[in-house]
Scaffold this active site. Structure first.
Site, short mmCIF file in Angstrom:
data_model
loop_
_atom_site.label_atom_id
_atom_site.label_comp_id
_atom_site.label_asym_id
_atom_site.label_seq_id
_atom_site.Cartn_x
_atom_site.Cartn_y
_atom_site.Cartn_z
N LYS A 262 -5.12 -2.07 13.92
CA LYS A 262 -4.58 -0.98 14.72
C LYS A 262 -5.14 -1.06 16.14
CE LYS A 262 -3.85 1.99 10.74
NZ LYS A 262 -4.23 1.01 9.71
N GLU B 209 0.84 -1.20 0.00
CA GLU B 209 0.00 0.00 0.00
C GLU B 209 0.87 1.25 0.00
OE1 GLU B 209 -1.59 1.84 3.63
OE2 GLU B 209 -1.58 -0.19 4.46
#
Length: 304
Positions: A158, A24
């Site tokens: 996360k 990414e």
């Protein structure tokens, strides 16, 4: 159909059946300061190469989705001011309006799969936010992974998120999650979140075998999540993590930070509150994920 344009190197690798790993680009554009962001981008590509695969950093340049960037493209992602962050829902407007942008997990997953790339390395996934029952804030990553046949190597989700709720949502969307040499789901900055995983693998070849079984089984085109924990020696101190995260959540509540602004706010708070230690743990995780993704892609290519 809008075409994803591969670099010459990526196109040749895909045509020859050689392993390719998607990377990414938001970590380059939004995740790191200059000039370190470009240095890390080049480093991650080299790690993928050393593992036996061809790197394909995904981004949109002037409205054109690209799989694999040359040095000039990487420099644009690293330095161009006002670069957009593109999830899946943003790809059509970006293409139509000829906008440039870095892709998130959802955008990268979709474009990589469209380009014919099966393995994708990232840091941590998005997921269900804390307080979901009130604000119903959930990352688009989960929906995209529920309908995209791609293998994502990550260090969990996360840690600012609601990890148990995220795992439940992945289960509901029939996304397979396996732990790489672990029985517990990683905690992104931390070696473990404390949440169990149902399946454990020990080798890249086993991950490739699961990919093969997905295709033979058929059914919904869902993702495979290979959860690869950051090494204990490289993780953020758990006590420091918990203290600073609690402070960050209070600060966000007091300042009324919500919606798309909440994730960058909390992550920046963690970087500042840990004197950069959270960023180093993040980078350690991404490096390990790029390496493992290269090994999985190489094993998949041999099987294929």
């Amino acid at each position: 159909m809008l075409k994803v344009v591969p670099s010459e190197e990526v196109a040749e690798a895909l045509a020859a059946g050689r392993p390719v790993v998607a990377l990414e680009s938001t970590i380059i554009s939004h995740g790191l300061p200059q000039p370190r962001n470009l240095e890390v981008a080049l480093e991650l590509e080299e790690i993928v190469r050393s593992a036996g695969a061809v790197p394909a950093t995904i981004a949109v340049l002037d409205g054109v989705p690209r799989a694999g960037l040359d040095r000039e493209g990487l420099e644009r992602i690293a330095t161009e001011p006002g670069l957009r962050k593109l999830g899946f829902r943003d790809l059509a407007p970006a293409a139509a309006l000829k906008v440039s942008g870095a892709t998130t997990v959802s955008g990268t997953s979709f474009l990589a799969a469209r380009a014919g790339i099966r393995v994708f390395a990232t840091g941590g996934l998005g997921g269900v936010h804390r307080g979901w029952t009130t604000v119903q804030d959930e990352s688009a990553d989960l929906d995209t992974l529920g309908r995209t046949r791609i293998t994502v190597v990550c260090a969990g989700v996360k840690s600012i998120l609601d990890v148990p709720a995220t795992l439940q949502r992945l289960e509901t969307r029939q996304v397979t999650v396996v732990g790489y040499r672990t029985d517990e789901f990683p905690g992104f900055y931390l070696h473990t979140s404390g949440e169990p995983v149902d399946w454990r693998i020990e080798t890249a070849a086993e991950a490739a075998g699961i990919m093969r079984a997905q295709d033979l089984l058929g059914g919904p085109e869902t993702a495979l999540i290979v959860a690869n924990p950051v090494p204990v020696a490289d993780q953020l101190d758990p006590a420091l993590h918990d203290r600073v995260l609690a402070e960050a959540l209070r600060a966000a509540d007091e300042q009324g930070v919500a919606g798309q602004a909440i994730t960058p706010f909390l992550l920046e708070y963690l970087v500042n509150g840990t004197d950069g230690a959270s960023l180093e743990a993040n980078l350690a995780a991404v490096r390990g994920n790029a390496r493992l993704a290269g090994e999985i892609a190489a094993s998949w290519s041999r099987e294929d």
